[in-house]
Write a protein that holds these residues in place. Structure first.
Motif, PDB file in Angstrom:
ATOM      1  N   VAL A 148       0.941  -1.297   0.064  1.00 34.74           N
ATOM      2  CA  VAL A 148      -0.251  -0.020   0.009  1.00 34.74           C
ATOM      3  C   VAL A 148       0.957   1.105  -0.057  1.00 34.74           C
ATOM      4  O   VAL A 148       1.636   1.404   0.882  1.00 34.74           O
ATOM      5  N   THR A 149       0.632   1.948  -0.728  1.00 40.89           N
ATOM      6  CA  THR A 149       1.317   3.476  -0.913  1.00 40.89           C
ATOM      7  C   THR A 149       0.385   4.376  -0.410  1.00 40.89           C
ATOM      8  O   THR A 149      -0.874   4.807  -0.492  1.00 40.89           O
ATOM      9  N   ILE A 150       1.240   5.141   0.803  1.00 40.47           N
ATOM     10  CA  ILE A 150       0.482   6.310   1.338  1.00 40.47           C
ATOM     11  C   ILE A 150       0.688   7.503   0.704  1.00 40.47           C
ATOM     12  O   ILE A 150       1.785   8.125   0.692  1.00 40.47           O
ATOM     13  N   HIS A 151      -0.344   7.935   0.086  1.00 42.27           N
ATOM     14  CA  HIS A 151      -0.338   9.250  -0.696  1.00 42.27           C
ATOM     15  C   HIS A 151      -0.696  10.537   0.173  1.00 42.27           C
ATOM     16  O   HIS A 151      -0.163  11.534   0.131  1.00 42.27           O
ATOM     17  N   THR A 152      -1.673  10.442   0.945  1.00 37.15           N
ATOM     18  CA  THR A 152      -2.402  11.361   1.631  1.00 37.15           C
ATOM     19  C   THR A 152      -2.439  11.053   2.919  1.00 37.15           C
ATOM     20  O   THR A 152      -2.943   9.835   3.462  1.00 37.15           O
ATOM     21  N   LEU A 153      -2.207  12.083   3.861  1.00 36.36           N
ATOM     22  CA  LEU A 153      -2.409  11.733   5.356  1.00 36.36           C
ATOM     23  C   LEU A 153      -3.556  12.690   5.885  1.00 36.36           C
ATOM     24  O   LEU A 153      -3.853  13.645   5.517  1.00 36.36           O
ATOM     25  N   LEU A 154      -4.185  11.983   6.914  1.00 34.46           N
ATOM     26  CA  LEU A 154      -5.487  12.426   7.642  1.00 34.46           C
ATOM     27  C   LEU A 154      -4.961  13.282   8.501  1.00 34.46           C
ATOM     28  O   LEU A 154      -4.737  13.337   9.810  1.00 34.46           O
ATOM     29  N   ILE A 155      -4.664  14.730   8.362  1.00 32.63           N
ATOM     30  CA  ILE A 155      -4.128  15.744   8.959  1.00 32.63           C
ATOM     31  C   ILE A 155      -5.121  16.896   8.799  1.00 32.63           C
ATOM     32  O   ILE A 155      -5.484  17.104   7.546  1.00 32.63           O
ATOM     33  N   SER A 156      -5.022  17.850   9.606  1.00 37.48           N
ATOM     34  CA  SER A 156      -5.592  19.368   9.353  1.00 37.48           C
ATOM     35  C   SER A 156      -4.947  20.305  10.381  1.00 37.48           C
ATOM     36  O   SER A 156      -4.715  19.875  11.634  1.00 37.48           O
ATOM     37  N   ASP A 157      -4.869  21.427   9.959  1.00 38.92           N
ATOM     38  CA  ASP A 157      -4.418  22.541  11.046  1.00 38.92           C
ATOM     39  C   ASP A 157      -5.661  22.778  11.868  1.00 38.92           C
ATOM     40  O   ASP A 157      -5.547  23.640  12.818  1.00 38.92           O
ATOM     41  N   LYS A 158      -6.663  22.532  11.494  1.00 42.52           N
ATOM     42  CA  LYS A 158      -8.083  22.818  12.323  1.00 42.52           C
ATOM     43  C   LYS A 158      -8.354  21.966  13.363  1.00 42.52           C
ATOM     44  O   LYS A 158      -8.200  20.556  13.082  1.00 42.52           O
TER      45      LYS A 158
ATOM     46  N   ARG B  97       2.536  -4.227   3.210  1.00 40.23           N
ATOM     47  CA  ARG B  97       3.912  -3.661   3.107  1.00 40.23           C
ATOM     48  C   ARG B  97       3.688  -2.444   2.897  1.00 40.23           C
ATOM     49  O   ARG B  97       3.069  -2.048   1.746  1.00 40.23           O
ATOM     50  N   TYR B  98       4.040  -1.381   3.302  1.00 40.44           N
ATOM     51  CA  TYR B  98       4.061   0.069   3.346  1.00 40.44           C
ATOM     52  C   TYR B  98       5.100   0.623   2.192  1.00 40.44           C
ATOM     53  O   TYR B  98       6.251   0.366   2.437  1.00 40.44           O
ATOM     54  N   VAL B  99       4.630   1.667   1.291  1.00 36.95           N
ATOM     55  CA  VAL B  99       5.372   2.220   0.649  1.00 36.95           C
ATOM     56  C   VAL B  99       5.210   3.664   0.844  1.00 36.95           C
ATOM     57  O   VAL B  99       4.047   4.107   0.873  1.00 36.95           O
ATOM     58  N   ILE B 100       6.188   4.524   1.617  1.00 37.84           N
ATOM     59  CA  ILE B 100       5.920   5.743   2.207  1.00 37.84           C
ATOM     60  C   ILE B 100       6.807   6.612   1.186  1.00 37.84           C
ATOM     61  O   ILE B 100       7.986   6.332   1.330  1.00 37.84           O
ATOM     62  N   LEU B 101       6.487   7.825   0.894  1.00 31.44           N
ATOM     63  CA  LEU B 101       7.019   8.885  -0.047  1.00 31.44           C
ATOM     64  C   LEU B 101       7.810   9.639   0.643  1.00 31.44           C
ATOM     65  O   LEU B 101       8.647  10.370  -0.088  1.00 31.44           O
ATOM     66  N   ASP B 102       7.688   9.909   1.801  1.00 35.04           N
ATOM     67  CA  ASP B 102       8.404  11.124   2.318  1.00 35.04           C
ATOM     68  C   ASP B 102       8.498  11.231   3.723  1.00 35.04           C
ATOM     69  O   ASP B 102       8.104  10.292   4.420  1.00 35.04           O
TER      70      ASP B 102
ATOM     71  N   LEU C 292       7.653  13.112   6.121  1.00 32.69           N
ATOM     72  CA  LEU C 292       6.314  13.542   6.753  1.00 32.69           C
ATOM     73  C   LEU C 292       5.354  12.116   6.933  1.00 32.69           C
ATOM     74  O   LEU C 292       4.859  11.919   7.792  1.00 32.69           O
ATOM     75  N   GLY C 293       5.338  11.416   5.892  1.00 30.50           N
ATOM     76  CA  GLY C 293       4.524  10.274   5.736  1.00 30.50           C
ATOM     77  C   GLY C 293       5.184   9.123   6.726  1.00 30.50           C
ATOM     78  O   GLY C 293       4.526   8.486   7.359  1.00 30.50           O
ATOM     79  N   VAL C 294       6.804   9.183   6.802  1.00 37.68           N
ATOM     80  CA  VAL C 294       7.202   7.919   7.479  1.00 37.68           C
ATOM     81  C   VAL C 294       6.858   8.705   9.179  1.00 37.68           C
ATOM     82  O   VAL C 294       6.313   7.679   9.977  1.00 37.68           O
ATOM     83  N   ASP C 295       6.801   9.600   9.432  1.00 37.13           N
ATOM     84  CA  ASP C 295       6.503  10.088  10.812  1.00 37.13           C
ATOM     85  C   ASP C 295       5.042   9.901  11.070  1.00 37.13           C
ATOM     86  O   ASP C 295       4.814   9.258  12.152  1.00 37.13           O
ATOM     87  N   TYR C 296       4.275  10.122   9.987  1.00 35.41           N
ATOM     88  CA  TYR C 296       2.991   9.961  10.314  1.00 35.41           C
ATOM     89  C   TYR C 296       2.552   8.332  10.601  1.00 35.41           C
ATOM     90  O   TYR C 296       1.660   8.164  11.485  1.00 35.41           O
ATOM     91  N   CYS C 297       3.058   7.691   9.666  1.00 36.09           N
ATOM     92  CA  CYS C 297       2.653   6.383   9.755  1.00 36.09           C
ATOM     93  C   CYS C 297       3.150   5.653  11.008  1.00 36.09           C
ATOM     94  O   CYS C 297       2.441   4.491  11.475  1.00 36.09           O
TER      95      CYS C 297
ATOM     96  N   ARG D 151       0.494   6.684  13.396  1.00 36.73           N
ATOM     97  CA  ARG D 151      -0.892   6.415  13.458  1.00 36.73           C
ATOM     98  C   ARG D 151      -0.860   4.733  13.348  1.00 36.73           C
ATOM     99  O   ARG D 151      -1.926   4.226  13.556  1.00 36.73           O
ATOM    100  N   TYR D 152       0.060   4.252  12.280  1.00 38.52           N
ATOM    101  CA  TYR D 152      -0.215   2.926  12.166  1.00 38.52           C
ATOM    102  C   TYR D 152       0.904   1.780  12.671  1.00 38.52           C
ATOM    103  O   TYR D 152       0.747   0.539  12.497  1.00 38.52           O
ATOM    104  N   GLY D 153       1.839   2.320  13.599  1.00 39.14           N
ATOM    105  CA  GLY D 153       2.901   1.428  14.037  1.00 39.14           C
ATOM    106  C   GLY D 153       3.924   0.777  13.003  1.00 39.14           C
ATOM    107  O   GLY D 153       4.192  -0.279  13.119  1.00 39.14           O
ATOM    108  N   THR D 154       4.095   1.609  11.952  1.00 39.88           N
ATOM    109  CA  THR D 154       4.882   1.120  10.950  1.00 39.88           C
ATOM    110  C   THR D 154       6.129   1.011  11.433  1.00 39.88           C
ATOM    111  O   THR D 154       6.897   1.747  12.376  1.00 39.88           O
ATOM    112  N   SER D 155       7.290   0.237  10.758  1.00 40.76           N
ATOM    113  CA  SER D 155       8.625   0.328  11.097  1.00 40.76           C
ATOM    114  C   SER D 155       9.449   0.040   9.915  1.00 40.76           C
ATOM    115  O   SER D 155       8.824  -0.166   8.760  1.00 40.76           O
ATOM    116  N   ASP D 156      10.813  -0.050   9.981  1.00 38.55           N
ATOM    117  CA  ASP D 156      11.690  -0.449   8.862  1.00 38.55           C
ATOM    118  C   ASP D 156      11.316  -1.902   8.355  1.00 38.55           C
ATOM    119  O   ASP D 156      11.626  -2.197   7.098  1.00 38.55           O
TER     120      ASP D 156
END
Length: 400
Positions: free
Chosen positions: A126-136, A161-166, A168-173, A176-181
């Motif tokens: 799964v490629t993580i394209h969009t993060l569920l975040i908001s400044d509100k 298996r996660y494909v993370i693009l940047d 910000l996505g790494v920190d988020y995943c 939020r999802y407990g991902t790791s190397d």
């Protein structure tokens, strides 16, 4: 390999993840693999077609009402339509996938196909394209809850298996999802370099009466996460130094605060809002621009990378460690301003307009950096190696 590519967003719908998933599907097919792309129905696109060497199936879907949220797009959902589950499972059984590539972690087609893969013992990426975040604060709380009570539990069942693009996505995943190397790969956004080697489709400056005036292009959907407000608020200072400057905004406008702000500042006539344009026309807009700005609220997505590739000086608000393994050097192969900083945007634009030679050198280095690190051929090879590894591991488990 038999590869299934899944994304609720897919051409003719425009957008970064739509283009990336379609481009990868085309490359997978060009490499001799059998590819099936599954997406949701969209506008008058055919329910089924052959394109670019692979098959596309669009399942009937219900359109979600626009609510003004940070990720507000014209979303469609297929899981609620009668018969789609049965049809989907039957279609996948007939195709007999070796691996499944999901694009987007919170779309229902990803969940549907992911659950199918889990039942059949088929490896999933799964490629993580969009993060569920908001400044509100309210939206942010809702998104965190959705991740906690819905998205993460489903992902824990699918076990992709996660494909993370940047970064910000790494920190988020991780949070939020407990991902790791151990269960992730860090591949950058894929940019179709060949698309920018084609002849231009139009003369944007002539079409819009720009002439030789300084031109800023801002390309990408306008949503609260990319609201164009830093650029609008920077324009009075830019116009004081370069009074003929125009801005073309390309992309669907889901959030029009920037238009209202431009009217308040008395500079609405400096902005030309084009709406969505065909993918084929995108290089023409970048070629017409002196400067491209898009990701000024934080990040550096597909549109900014394509702008850099095209050879136009591009301003972003990312971080130097945004792409794991790729060296970014501010002022050399990228130009970064702080997020939501109109003053910094104005200073960067004025400096580039004041110094054409500096602008040209920056554009040249940006283009080389993107071509070397984000080229579609490079990213495709990384995905295919991951697929082969996962298939081999899956086969080994079945034999044991």
């Amino acid at each position: 390999m038999n590869i299934v590519v899944v994304n609720n967003f897919f051409p003719p719908r425009v957008g970064g993840s739509a283009h990336m998933s379609a481009s990868l599907a085309e490359q997978y097919a060009a490499g001799g693999n059998n590819v099936l792309a599954i997406t949701a129905a969209y506008a008058d696109a055919p329910a089924e077609e052959e394109r670019d060497g692979y098959r596309v199936v669009r399942l009937p879907a219900m359109k979600m009402p626009q609510l003004g949220l940070s990720i507000d797009f014209d979303m469609t959902f297929a899981s609620v339509r009668p018969g789609n589950w049965r049809r989907l499972f039957k279609m996948l059984d007939a195709f007999a996938p070796d691996v499944i590539h999901l694009h987007g972690q919170f779309f229902d087609l990803s969940w549907m196909v992911g659950l199918y893969a889990r039942r059949r013992g088929i490896p999933v990426v799964v490629t993580i394209h969009t993060l569920l975040i908001s400044d509100k604060k309210l939206y942010s709380s809702v998104f965190r809850m959705l991740d906690a009570v819905l998205v993460r539990p489903i992902l824990s069942v699918i076990k992709p298996r996660y494909v993370i693009l940047d970064k910000l996505g790494v920190d988020y995943c991780v949070k939020r999802y407990g991902t790791s190397d151990a269960n992730s790969d860090y591949f950058p956004i894929a940019v179709d370099t060949a698309h920018f080697d084609k002849p231009l489709t139009k003369d944007v400056r002539e079409e819009n009466g720009i002439g030789d005036a300084p031109l800023i292009v801002s390309l990408g959907h306008v949503i609260p996460l990319r609201d164009r407000m830093p650029l609008v608020n920077a324009m009075p200072a830019i116009l004081e130094k370069h009074p003929d400057t125009k801005v073309i905004v390309v992309g669907r406008v889901y959030h029009d605060a920037f238009i209202k702000r431009a009217e308040e500042l008395g500079i609405a006539d400096r902005f030309i809002v084009k709406g969505a344009v065909p993918k084929a026309d995108v290089p023409s807009y970048f070629a017409a621009a002196d400067i491209v700005t898009h990701d000024l609220n934080g990040g550096c997505g597909t549109a900014s990378l394509e702008a850099m590739l095209s050879g136009t000086a591009t301003i972003t608000s990312t971080t130097l460690d945004n792409y794991p393994g790729i060296e970014l050097r501010n002022g050399d192969n990228i130009l970064i301003v702080p997020p939501d900083d109109a003053e910094a945007v104005g200073e960067a634009v004025i400096d580039l307009l004041d110094h054409p030679e500096k602008r040209a050198e920056l554009a040249k280095r940006q283009s080389a950096m993107v071509r070397d690190n984000f080229g579609l051929d490079v990213v495709t090879d990384e995905h295919l190696r991951t697929f082969e590894k996962l298939i081999a591991e899956s086969s080994g488990k079945k034999k044991s």
